[in-house]
Enzyme design. Structure first.
Site, PDB file in Angstrom:
ATOM      1  CG  HIS A   1      -2.254   0.654   0.947  1.00 21.65           C
ATOM      2  ND1 HIS A   1      -3.394  -0.040   0.636  1.00 21.65           N
ATOM      3  CD2 HIS A   1      -2.625   1.957   0.959  1.00 21.65           C
ATOM      4  CE1 HIS A   1      -4.406   0.800   0.470  1.00 21.65           C
ATOM      5  NE2 HIS A   1      -3.958   2.023   0.657  1.00 21.65           N
TER       6      HIS A   1
ATOM      7  N   GLY B   1       6.899   1.474  -4.804  1.00 21.42           N
ATOM      8  CA  GLY B   1       8.309   1.805  -4.995  1.00 21.42           C
ATOM      9  C   GLY B   1       8.773   1.895  -6.431  1.00 21.42           C
TER      10      GLY B   1
HETATM   11  C1  LIG Z   1      -2.416   9.284  -1.599  1.00 20.30           C
HETATM   12  C2  LIG Z   1      -2.623   7.820  -1.791  1.00 20.30           C
HETATM   13  C3  LIG Z   1      -3.910   7.315  -1.843  1.00 20.30           C
HETATM   14  C4  LIG Z   1      -4.125   5.938  -2.027  1.00 20.30           C
HETATM   15  N1  LIG Z   1      -5.406   5.461  -2.123  1.00 20.30           N
HETATM   16  C5  LIG Z   1      -5.623   4.152  -2.361  1.00 20.30           C
HETATM   17  C6  LIG Z   1      -6.939   3.659  -2.548  1.00 20.30           C
HETATM   18  O1  LIG Z   1      -7.908   4.389  -2.517  1.00 20.30           O
HETATM   19  N2  LIG Z   1      -7.088   2.325  -2.767  1.00 20.30           N
HETATM   20  C7  LIG Z   1      -6.018   1.461  -2.810  1.00 20.30           C
HETATM   21  O2  LIG Z   1      -6.197   0.263  -3.002  1.00 20.30           O
HETATM   22  N3  LIG Z   1      -4.753   1.922  -2.677  1.00 20.30           N
HETATM   23  C8  LIG Z   1      -4.537   3.232  -2.458  1.00 20.30           C
HETATM   24  N4  LIG Z   1      -3.254   3.695  -2.337  1.00 20.30           N
HETATM   25  C9  LIG Z   1      -2.118   2.774  -2.544  1.00 20.30           C
HETATM   26  C10 LIG Z   1      -1.728   2.727  -4.029  1.00 20.30           C
HETATM   27  O3  LIG Z   1      -2.709   2.092  -4.811  1.00 20.30           O
HETATM   28  C11 LIG Z   1      -0.448   1.961  -4.244  1.00 20.30           C
HETATM   29  O4  LIG Z   1      -0.513   0.709  -3.606  1.00 20.30           O
HETATM   30  C12 LIG Z   1       0.800   2.701  -3.786  1.00 20.30           C
HETATM   31  O5  LIG Z   1       0.673   4.096  -3.886  1.00 20.30           O
HETATM   32  C13 LIG Z   1       1.967   2.246  -4.650  1.00 20.30           C
HETATM   33  O6  LIG Z   1       3.161   2.743  -4.182  1.00 20.30           O
HETATM   34  P1  LIG Z   1       3.896   4.001  -4.856  1.00 20.30           P
HETATM   35  O7  LIG Z   1       3.129   5.187  -4.419  1.00 20.30           O
HETATM   36  O8  LIG Z   1       5.240   3.908  -4.267  1.00 20.30           O
HETATM   37  O9  LIG Z   1       3.906   3.831  -6.351  1.00 20.30           O
HETATM   38  C14 LIG Z   1      -3.018   5.063  -2.131  1.00 20.30           C
HETATM   39  C15 LIG Z   1      -1.713   5.585  -2.083  1.00 20.30           C
HETATM   40  C16 LIG Z   1      -1.501   6.940  -1.914  1.00 20.30           C
HETATM   41  C17 LIG Z   1      -0.087   7.462  -1.897  1.00 20.30           C
END
Ligand SMILES: Cc1cc2nc3c(=O)[nH]c(=O)nc-3n(C[C@H](O)[C@H](O)[C@H](O)COP(=O)(O)O)c2cc1C
Length: 368
Positions: free
Chosen positions: A264, A297
């Site tokens: 996440h 990442g």
């Molecule tokens: C601001 C933010 C909001 C996110 N909201 C969700 C979401 O609504 N549902 C979900 O499954 N993952 C959510 N995530 C996780 C992302 O889908 C993902 O797993 C993660 O950002 C990937 O890592 P990265 O930011 O390093 O690319 C969120 C991440 C961030 C940074």
């Protein structure tokens, strides 16, 4: 041959950091914190970025070819790139165009996009902006079957390629300060919150604002709920948020047809294993025929190559797209994607050329 960008924002980690510093100047501090860090000053984010750096690539002569082939196949559909936009909720404060900007950038490059349950824009308008570009719907379990059925029907009717059920959030309130800011504004527009709090200005909505969208009293996603979700849709269901081979197998037993290895983005557990470190075990546990995606990442072309070589079919990118969104809306997201895809081609060429389908674990070595 793909056009070289004028300047690379993202081919190196420091390019991403420069973009992040620009976003910090533009956004209010709480929103910047929400999209940039995680618990304990972003310790989890640092852990997973470091995990990618410990992996080194070993060039192998691949069969010579022309332009590298980036296409991947998932559930009998071929996608032109292995890079997809990760689902991110509560991004209305990052840029007024929110998901519409992500969708516009995705469409222009045929990059598949994932839509969060917590979109700031109506799903219909996002689908319109995508104009036929493949997209996936990310589902949070609310414990409410009627609502879930409604969300699934709408994803199906709007042409989603599949459903990703996020399995890693549980009942943990997510960093209240950051969530409260976005949550207050989304109570009126968010489909989940609309059902829970029909009166966004009422007392129970005000109470919810002080916790987070997911409070401890919410029903937990258990095996029965996941089985029910899988049986309630005609679309393939993936489980997002898997970090071990054991849990991947248990999720497959519930009816999901693929998994997303993800922590996440380090937003939940600062000490969670890096997804790239969990990937080989998950791939081994599910065998070669089950789609496995990875996020958390991915910043550079090498990161994409490492993930694909170690067994991922595709990768999702979250924060880089949000930083691009903050700095320059659709254009900013587009530049992030262009640079990442360009860098991916450069790294593939450096490895010996060829297609992403030819990447394999022997091309990656872990440094102590
Ligand atoms: C601001 C933010 C909001 C996110 N909201 C969700 C979401 O609504 N549902 C979900 O499954 N993952 C959510 N995530 C996780 C992302 O889908 C993902 O797993 C993660 O950002 C990937 O890592 P990265 O930011 O390093 O690319 C969120 C991440 C961030 C940074």
């Amino acid at each position: 041959m793909h056009e070289s960008p004028d300047t690379l924002w993202l081919s190196l980690l420091d390019e991403f950091q420069r973009l992040e510093r620009q976003a910090e100047k533009i956004l209010d501090p709480v929103t910047f914190q929400f999209i940039s860090s995680g618990p304990n000053s972003g310790l989890g984010v640092q852990v997973y970025l470091d995990a990618f750096r410990r992996l080194r690539l070993i060039p192998h002569p691949l069969p010579p070819g022309g332009d590298s082939d980036l296409s991947v196949t998932l559930f009998d559909t071929t996608y032109p790139t292995p890079v997809m936009i990760a689902p991110t909720g509560f991004i209305g404060r990052v840029h007024p165009d929110a998901e519409l900007a992500l969708a516009g950038a995705a469409r222009a490059r045929s990059v598949p996009m994932w839509c969060s349950t917590y979109t700031a824009k109506a799903l219909e308008s996002v689908q319109e902006a995508l104009a036929g570009t493949p997209w996936w719907y990310q589902l949070y379990w609310s414990g409410n079957r009627d609502l879930t059925r409604e969300l699934l029907r709408s994803a199906e009717a709007l042409g989603s390629s599949g459903i990703a059920v996020t399995v890693d959030t549980g009942p943990i309130p997510m960093r209240p300060a950051a969530m409260i800011a976005g949550f207050g504004e989304q109570l009126a527009s968010d489909p989940v919150q609309r059902v829970r709090y029909p009166d966004p200005s009422g007392a129970s909505a005000a109470g919810a604002r002080t916790l987070s969208a997911r409070s401890p009293q919410d029903a937990m996603l258990d095996a029965a709920a996941l089985e029910w979700i899988c049986e309630s849709t005609t679309l393939p269901v993936l489980a997002k948020g898997v970090l071990s081979g054991d849990s991947a197998r248990r999720l497959l037993d519930c009816g999901v047809r693929g998994v997303v290895v993800s922590n996440h983005g380090g937003q939940l557990l600062d000490s969670a294993i890096a997804s790239i470190d969990a990937l080989p075990e998950v791939r081994e546990a599910v065998g070669n025929d089950v789609p496995v995606l990875l996020d958390s990442g991915i910043r550079t072309g090498s990161d994409v190559v490492k993930a694909l070589a170690l067994g991922a079919n595709a990768v999702l990118v979250g924060r880089p797209c949000l930083m691009g969104l903050a700095v320059a809306g659709e254009e900013g997201v587009g530049r992030v994607l262009d640079d990442l895809l360009w860098d991916l081609r450069v790294v593939l060429a450096g490895l010996g050329g060829g297609s992403v389908a030819e990447l394999e674990p022997t091309m990656v070595r872990r440094e102590p």
